[in-house]
Every structure is written in structure tokens, then in C-alpha cells.
Design a protein around this motif. Structure first.
Motif, short mmCIF file in Angstrom:
data_model
loop_
_atom_site.label_atom_id
_atom_site.label_comp_id
_atom_site.label_asym_id
_atom_site.label_seq_id
_atom_site.Cartn_x
_atom_site.Cartn_y
_atom_site.Cartn_z
N PHE A 157 1.19 -1.12 0.14
CA PHE A 157 0.06 -0.05 -0.03
C PHE A 157 1.30 1.15 -0.12
O PHE A 157 0.47 2.54 0.14
N SER A 158 2.05 1.09 0.06
CA SER A 158 2.96 2.93 -0.08
C SER A 158 3.08 2.37 -1.35
O SER A 158 2.89 1.93 -2.04
N GLU A 159 3.56 4.15 -1.65
CA GLU A 159 4.13 3.82 -2.68
C GLU A 159 5.02 3.10 -3.43
O GLU A 159 5.68 3.67 -4.72
N ARG A 160 6.04 2.30 -2.90
CA ARG A 160 6.69 1.16 -3.45
C ARG A 160 6.07 0.51 -4.32
O ARG A 160 6.68 0.27 -5.47
N ARG A 161 4.69 0.34 -4.04
CA ARG A 161 3.52 -0.09 -4.81
C ARG A 161 3.65 -0.19 -6.00
O ARG A 161 3.28 -1.25 -7.28
N ARG A 162 4.41 0.74 -6.45
CA ARG A 162 4.32 1.97 -8.39
C ARG A 162 5.36 0.66 -8.73
O ARG A 162 7.02 1.32 -8.66
N VAL A 163 5.49 -0.02 -9.90
CA VAL A 163 6.42 0.15 -10.23
C VAL A 163 6.06 -0.23 -11.81
O VAL A 163 5.33 -0.07 -12.64
N SER A 164 6.89 -0.52 -12.54
CA SER A 164 7.06 -0.51 -14.28
C SER A 164 7.09 -2.02 -14.71
O SER A 164 7.51 -3.29 -13.97
N PRO A 165 5.96 -1.80 -15.85
CA PRO A 165 5.90 -3.36 -16.21
C PRO A 165 7.61 -4.26 -16.83
O PRO A 165 6.68 -4.98 -17.34
N ARG A 166 7.91 -3.29 -17.40
CA ARG A 166 8.83 -3.94 -17.93
C ARG A 166 9.85 -3.85 -16.94
O ARG A 166 11.09 -4.57 -17.32
N GLY A 167 9.71 -3.67 -15.83
CA GLY A 167 11.15 -3.77 -14.63
C GLY A 167 11.14 -4.91 -13.89
O GLY A 167 10.22 -5.92 -13.36
N ILE A 168 10.68 -4.16 -12.60
CA ILE A 168 10.45 -4.40 -11.43
C ILE A 168 8.87 -5.67 -11.23
O ILE A 168 9.15 -7.15 -11.00
N LEU A 169 7.91 -5.57 -12.12
CA LEU A 169 6.60 -5.51 -12.01
C LEU A 169 7.01 -7.54 -12.96
O LEU A 169 6.63 -8.85 -12.17
N VAL A 170 8.11 -7.53 -13.97
CA VAL A 170 8.19 -8.96 -14.18
C VAL A 170 9.74 -9.67 -14.06
O VAL A 170 10.41 -10.52 -15.17
N ALA A 171 10.22 -9.22 -13.55
CA ALA A 171 11.48 -9.04 -12.71
C ALA A 171 11.86 -10.55 -12.13
O ALA A 171 10.20 -11.14 -11.52
#
Ligand code: PTJ
Length: 266
Positions: free
Chosen positions: A153-167
Motif C-alpha cells: 500500500f505504500s508508494e513503493r507499490r508502483r513499478v514498471s511493467p518492463r522492470g520490477i513487475l516482470v523481474a
């Protein structure tokens, strides 16, 4: 706010005598303070740094054997990962931008801005610092951070679909434990650099490197260069033989023994 250490006065390096016993530490503090004035580091980042300094003191301000073991395992894991990503926050960019860019090129892992205190101005400033240090592309800035990590729920939840999301593996430092936990729940491996072996990040990561990020990144690059010629089986074996809990125990035991020795030396 104007810095009291402007170039006209010769900068902080001229204020701290060459032979000052705490020179390196004071210069690091100044680098972070300058980055806070410039806006890429948050005031809370200075508190985090102070906490880190205290643990670093207990470690003897050096890379110990248990940290070298985690660096070995991290180098092997990064080499066998198919999509490793380097997550960068304000403190990391201020302390070790050039080395992070080198690491990113060495393992072909994108750099992604991920902030607890996220705002667009900071994202752009950190992106600029990384680009000035040689990065060609930086993920997680503006609309690129369009995906979310579930159950965070923190702002850390926002990630790149080309980066952390698919890492499959995320390298991070100076972090709160929530995201590390959420990333491992998603099935990702997390390599965390944290001077505090008792932090939630340290306890939840797949591999914790209990050492200062400033010393870790160059050593990690060197180890990756050395392991690059090894076969996949050997790298998998290095990763599988690493036990994070055991390693954290060694770090705590080291600190406790060092404190005992220091007490006896008084
Ligand atoms: O840039 P943002 O918005 O993402 O904010 C970053 C901070 C650092 C403010 C935020 O993540 C935070 O509050 O972190 P914590 O919860 O204070 O945790 C920081 C951890 O990093 C602590 O366990 C410190 O001991 C550790 N630490 C501090 N400096 C270093 C470090 N670990 C490795 N190397 C360091 N130089």
C-alpha cells in the motif's frame, strides 16, 4: 537553502582535514546532505543513513566474511537470472550511482527508480543522477511506473511493467521490509543490502548482504566478472548452498563478539 560548503569556500573536502580519522564518513554525510538540499534524498534518508552508520561501526566498517559469502551467492544468482532488475532509491543514487550503472551494464539489468516517498520531482532528479553517471535508460519514472505490486500500500507499490513487475530477481538496498515481503510473495528473488541484520528487509530477503552499499556494489561487480566464465550448474550450486538465516546469524554473532572484544579492551 544555500549550502555552507559552496565551491567558493573550496567545498567540504577542504573543511575536513586530510588526516581526520572520520574523514570518509564525514564526506559521505556531506554527499547525502547535499543531495537532500538538491531534493533527491529525503530528510528521512539522513536518519536511515545514521542508523546504518551505527551498524557499520559495529561491523568495523569493513566487508566481513559473511558479507563476502552473500556477495558470492548474489553474483551467481544475478548471472543465472533471466530478468534481474536494480531498484534505486534516493540514498542509493546519492551514494553509489556510478557503480550501480556499471553493475547494470555488467549483468544487463535495467535500473528502476522506486521510492518510498515518491513524487515526480524526485523521480526525475534520481533519473538525472543515474544518466549523468552513464545510464542510458532509467525505468519507473512518470507514467512508466504504471503497474502495481499486489498487497502493498505504500508508494513503493508502483513499478514498471518492463522492470520490477516482470523481474525474477530484484537487487535493492535501504528499504523497508514490506516491499521485500511482497516481492517474495510474487515469487521473485530479492537481494537486499542492509547494514542491519535484524531489519525486516534482512529477514525477508532471499539473500541479505550485511554491509555498506558503498563497499558492496564494487565487490559485487568484481565477483560477477570472476564468475562470468563458470557454467550454469556451478552457479546454481553456489546459490543453493547459501543459507540466508545462517548468514544473518553469523553477522549477529560477529557484532556481539566484536562488542565483547571492545568492552575488554577498555
Ligand atoms: O528514497 P526513498 O523515498 O525510497 O526513501 C528511502 C529511505 C531510506 C528513507 C527509506 O527506505 C527508509 O526509511 O528506510 P529505513 O526503513 O530507515 O531503512 C534503511 C535501512 O538501511 C536500515 O536498516 C539501515 O541500517 C540501512 N542502511 C542505511 N545506510 C546504509 C544501509 N544499508 C547499507 N548501506 C548503507 N549505506
Amino acid at each position: 537553502m544555500d549550502s555552507p560548503y559552496d565551491s567558493e569556500k573550496g567545498g567540504i573536502s577542504s573543511l575536513v582535514p586530510e588526516n581526520h580519522p572520520r574523514r570518509e564518513s564525514l564526506l559521505l554525510r556531506e554527499r547525502l546532505t547535499e543531495s537532500m538540499r538538491e531534493g533527491s534524498v529525503v530528510p528521512q534518508g539522513l536518519i536511515a543513513h545514521g542508523r546504518g552508520e551505527c551498524f557499520d561501526y559495529l561491523l568495523g566498517e569493513r566487508t566481513n566474511d559473511f558479507a563476502m559469502k552473500s556477495i558470492d551467492a548474489s553474483a551467481a544468482l544475478l548471472l543465472i537470472s533471466s530478468h534481474p532488475v536494480i531498484s534505486v532509491n534516493g540514498n542509493m543514487a546519492a551514494l553509489t550511482a556510478r557503480e550501480l550503472v556499471k553493475l547494470s551494464k555488467e549483468i544487463k539489468a535495467p535500473l528502476e527508480v522506486n521510492l518510498f516517498y515518491r513524487n515526480h520531482e524526485r523521480e526525475v532528479k534520481i533519473e538525472r543522477t543515474l544518466k549523468e553517471a552513464g545510464a542510458e535508460e532509467v525505468l519507473g519514472v512518470g507514467n512508466d511506473a504504471s503497474a502495481t505490486i499486489p498487497e502493498l500500500f505504500s508508494e513503493r507499490r508502483r513499478v514498471s511493467p518492463r522492470g520490477i513487475l516482470v523481474a525474477d530477481t530484484v537487487f535493492l538496498a535501504m528499504e523497508d521490509g514490506d516491499r521485500t515481503e511482497a516481492l517474495t510473495r510474487m515469487g521473485k528473488k530479492v537481494i537486499a543490502v542492509d547494514l542491519n541484520p535484524l531489519s525486516r528487509t534482512s529477514l525477508k530477503a532471499s539473500i541479505t548482504i550485511v554491509d555498506n552499499v558503498i563497499r558492496v556494489v564494487p565487490l559485487l561487480i568484481k565477483r560477477i566478472e570472476e564468475l562470468k566464465g563458470k557454467g550454469k550448474d556451478e552457479l546454481v550450486q553456489i546459490v543453493n548452498s547459501f543459507d540466508n538465516r545462517k548468514n544473518l546469524r553469523e553477522a549477529l554473532q560477529f557484532m556481539s563478539e566484536r562488542l565483547n572484544q571492545l568492552a575488554l579492551s577498555l
